[in-house]
Scaffold this motif. Sequence first.
Motif, PDB file in Angstrom:
ATOM      1  N   TYR A 161       0.912  -1.186   0.153  1.00  0.00           N
ATOM      2  CA  TYR A 161       0.129  -0.038   0.045  1.00  0.00           C
ATOM      3  C   TYR A 161       0.878   1.197   0.125  1.00  0.00           C
ATOM      4  N   SER A 162       1.756   1.078   0.675  1.00  0.00           N
ATOM      5  CA  SER A 162       2.707   2.358   0.914  1.00  0.00           C
ATOM      6  C   SER A 162       3.485   2.813  -0.274  1.00  0.00           C
ATOM      7  N   LYS A 163       3.823   1.661  -0.994  1.00  0.00           N
ATOM      8  CA  LYS A 163       4.641   1.824  -2.191  1.00  0.00           C
ATOM      9  C   LYS A 163       3.553   2.220  -3.507  1.00  0.00           C
ATOM     10  N   ASP A 164       2.555   1.560  -3.480  1.00  0.00           N
ATOM     11  CA  ASP A 164       1.569   1.556  -4.724  1.00  0.00           C
ATOM     12  C   ASP A 164       0.764   2.845  -4.590  1.00  0.00           C
ATOM     13  N   VAL A 277      -7.654  12.762   5.292  1.00  0.00           N
ATOM     14  CA  VAL A 277      -7.170  11.222   5.111  1.00  0.00           C
ATOM     15  C   VAL A 277      -8.481  10.798   4.448  1.00  0.00           C
ATOM     16  N   GLY A 278      -9.806  10.738   4.997  1.00  0.00           N
ATOM     17  CA  GLY A 278     -10.842  10.099   4.276  1.00  0.00           C
ATOM     18  C   GLY A 278     -11.602   8.801   5.023  1.00  0.00           C
ATOM     19  N   GLY A 279     -10.508   7.848   5.043  1.00  0.00           N
ATOM     20  CA  GLY A 279     -10.995   6.731   5.829  1.00  0.00           C
ATOM     21  C   GLY A 279      -9.881   5.681   5.920  1.00  0.00           C
ATOM     22  N   ALA A 280     -10.072   4.391   6.199  1.00  0.00           N
ATOM     23  CA  ALA A 280      -9.081   3.439   6.628  1.00  0.00           C
ATOM     24  C   ALA A 280      -9.494   2.336   5.707  1.00  0.00           C
ATOM     25  N   PRO A 281      -8.487   2.138   4.716  1.00  0.00           N
ATOM     26  CA  PRO A 281      -8.694   0.815   3.917  1.00  0.00           C
ATOM     27  C   PRO A 281      -8.756  -0.335   4.652  1.00  0.00           C
ATOM     28  N   LEU A 282      -9.527  -1.444   4.284  1.00  0.00           N
ATOM     29  CA  LEU A 282      -9.375  -2.690   4.733  1.00  0.00           C
ATOM     30  C   LEU A 282      -8.617  -3.614   3.818  1.00  0.00           C
ATOM     31  N   ILE A 283      -7.555  -3.901   4.182  1.00  0.00           N
ATOM     32  CA  ILE A 283      -6.709  -4.488   3.077  1.00  0.00           C
ATOM     33  C   ILE A 283      -6.585  -6.051   3.250  1.00  0.00           C
ATOM     34  N   GLY A 284      -6.488  -6.821   2.316  1.00  0.00           N
ATOM     35  CA  GLY A 284      -6.417  -8.078   2.203  1.00  0.00           C
ATOM     36  C   GLY A 284      -7.796  -8.764   1.593  1.00  0.00           C
ATOM     37  N   ILE A 285      -8.739  -8.020   1.376  1.00  0.00           N
ATOM     38  CA  ILE A 285      -9.977  -8.711   0.787  1.00  0.00           C
ATOM     39  C   ILE A 285      -9.948  -8.430  -0.781  1.00  0.00           C
ATOM     40  N   LYS A 286     -10.865  -9.323  -1.257  1.00  0.00           N
ATOM     41  CA  LYS A 286     -11.145  -9.461  -2.999  1.00  0.00           C
ATOM     42  C   LYS A 286     -12.051  -8.041  -3.137  1.00  0.00           C
ATOM     43  N   ILE A 309     -10.474   5.080  -5.499  1.00  0.00           N
ATOM     44  CA  ILE A 309      -9.934   5.138  -6.846  1.00  0.00           C
ATOM     45  C   ILE A 309      -8.571   4.859  -6.824  1.00  0.00           C
ATOM     46  N   SER A 310      -7.760   5.410  -6.067  1.00  0.00           N
ATOM     47  CA  SER A 310      -6.458   5.182  -5.973  1.00  0.00           C
ATOM     48  C   SER A 310      -5.799   3.759  -5.875  1.00  0.00           C
ATOM     49  N   TYR A 311      -6.601   3.181  -5.020  1.00  0.00           N
ATOM     50  CA  TYR A 311      -6.533   1.655  -4.506  1.00  0.00           C
ATOM     51  C   TYR A 311      -6.474   0.740  -5.714  1.00  0.00           C
ATOM     52  N   VAL A 312      -7.629   1.091  -6.469  1.00  0.00           N
ATOM     53  CA  VAL A 312      -8.051   0.276  -7.417  1.00  0.00           C
ATOM     54  C   VAL A 312      -7.090   0.587  -8.677  1.00  0.00           C
ATOM     55  N   ASP A 313      -6.932   1.859  -8.946  1.00  0.00           N
ATOM     56  CA  ASP A 313      -6.170   2.067 -10.058  1.00  0.00           C
ATOM     57  C   ASP A 313      -4.687   1.673 -10.274  1.00  0.00           C
ATOM     58  N   ASN A 314      -4.114   1.692  -8.804  1.00  0.00           N
ATOM     59  CA  ASN A 314      -2.763   1.349  -8.524  1.00  0.00           C
ATOM     60  C   ASN A 314      -2.680  -0.292  -8.069  1.00  0.00           C
ATOM     61  N   HIS A 315      -3.741  -0.995  -8.483  1.00  0.00           N
ATOM     62  CA  HIS A 315      -3.549  -2.451  -8.572  1.00  0.00           C
ATOM     63  C   HIS A 315      -2.901  -3.180  -7.242  1.00  0.00           C
ATOM     64  N   VAL A 316      -3.255  -2.471  -6.034  1.00  0.00           N
ATOM     65  CA  VAL A 316      -2.752  -2.806  -4.697  1.00  0.00           C
ATOM     66  C   VAL A 316      -2.957  -4.484  -4.701  1.00  0.00           C
ATOM     67  N   GLU A 318      -3.324  -6.746  -6.641  1.00  0.00           N
ATOM     68  CA  GLU A 318      -2.462  -7.798  -7.608  1.00  0.00           C
ATOM     69  C   GLU A 318      -0.984  -7.826  -6.959  1.00  0.00           C
ATOM     70  N   HIS A 319      -0.678  -6.604  -6.484  1.00  0.00           N
ATOM     71  CA  HIS A 319       0.769  -6.646  -5.946  1.00  0.00           C
ATOM     72  C   HIS A 319       1.063  -7.537  -4.634  1.00  0.00           C
ATOM     73  N   ILE A 320      -0.053  -7.241  -3.744  1.00  0.00           N
ATOM     74  CA  ILE A 320      -0.261  -7.936  -2.560  1.00  0.00           C
ATOM     75  C   ILE A 320       0.059  -9.629  -2.925  1.00  0.00           C
ATOM     76  N   LEU A 321      -0.894 -10.218  -4.021  1.00  0.00           N
ATOM     77  CA  LEU A 321      -0.802 -11.457  -4.172  1.00  0.00           C
ATOM     78  C   LEU A 321       0.703 -11.834  -4.464  1.00  0.00           C
ATOM     79  N   GLU A 322       1.306 -10.819  -5.348  1.00  0.00           N
ATOM     80  CA  GLU A 322       2.609 -11.138  -5.931  1.00  0.00           C
ATOM     81  C   GLU A 322       3.683 -11.362  -4.896  1.00  0.00           C
TER      82      GLU A 322
END
Length: 331
Positions: A161-164, A277-286, A309-316, A318-322
Amino acid sequence: MVKIAIDAMGGDFGPEPIVRGCIDALKKKKFIPILVGKKSEILPLLPKRYRDKISILDADDVIAMSDAATDAIKRKDSSIYKAVELVKSGEADGVVSAGHSGATMTLATLRLGRLKGIARPALITFMPTKVGTRSVILDVGANVDSKPEHLVQFAIMGGCYSKDVMGVANPRIGLLANGEEESKGNEVTKAAFKLLKGHENFIGNVEGGDIFNGSCDVITCDGFIGNLVLKTSEGVASTISGLIKEYIRKSPIAITGALLMRKVFKLLKKQIDYAEVGGAPLIGIKGCAIVSHGKSNARAIENAIYQAISYVDNHVNEHILEKIQEYNENN
């Protein structure tokens, strides 16, 4: 374009700030918003020129803050259930909700499912630092009991997340403990340290002060500790702001100084304001789920939408899976 489902009913102030935040976001970003909630209340808030740009999915039920999070699974006509289902069906790429955070996390986890290789999703938040950046801390409330392997996955996901999304080329990843030495921490963090040792960008144990001094980009901890850090930080920021206002009010000299430092105070407020900030992403879900504060104003909702939008556009994801696959292959 990215499609975002927005729970229009969940916030403490009803649909008005949520609709306004959605409109404000549309003025600056191209995306397809879907407002989910009571159409009879949402439609009058939409200016006519936006009615062909924003679709509404009618939902009569609203999960109240006093309701149990698990109730959300049964209430299929609620705004948050229908919003999450839009992501599950592929009709939306992400969901934003300022409603019941427990209900949002429960539905996102159970209805969307976890990414392959991820045992538990984590909730991310962002902390201001003295160097002007924001550090990422996770988990801050999705899990109250974590195993060492969960902390390893949090670290990897936080790094992605930090990188993407935040643009940190080589995020420094730390493990929150009561000292920098490898021997410090509880049994869980000690075991997690051993599992993370040698992992790219892992800098070892970090202490509470490292969250704010800019020496670490990703701070990893379990949800119980992370939530305490978050709530304490919010309390400290609120108390200091209140004290500054009180001291200024009591002193004519301080009032003059405050007038001269208006720009400084404005910048400080921006750093600690959750609306920025807007909110807290719940990371690790499909999929993508952004959990916003119940007291979110229009600005907070606008920024939460940008986050999605940024989360989706930056393919977070996909990178987690990798990265998870890479870690598993090397360990």
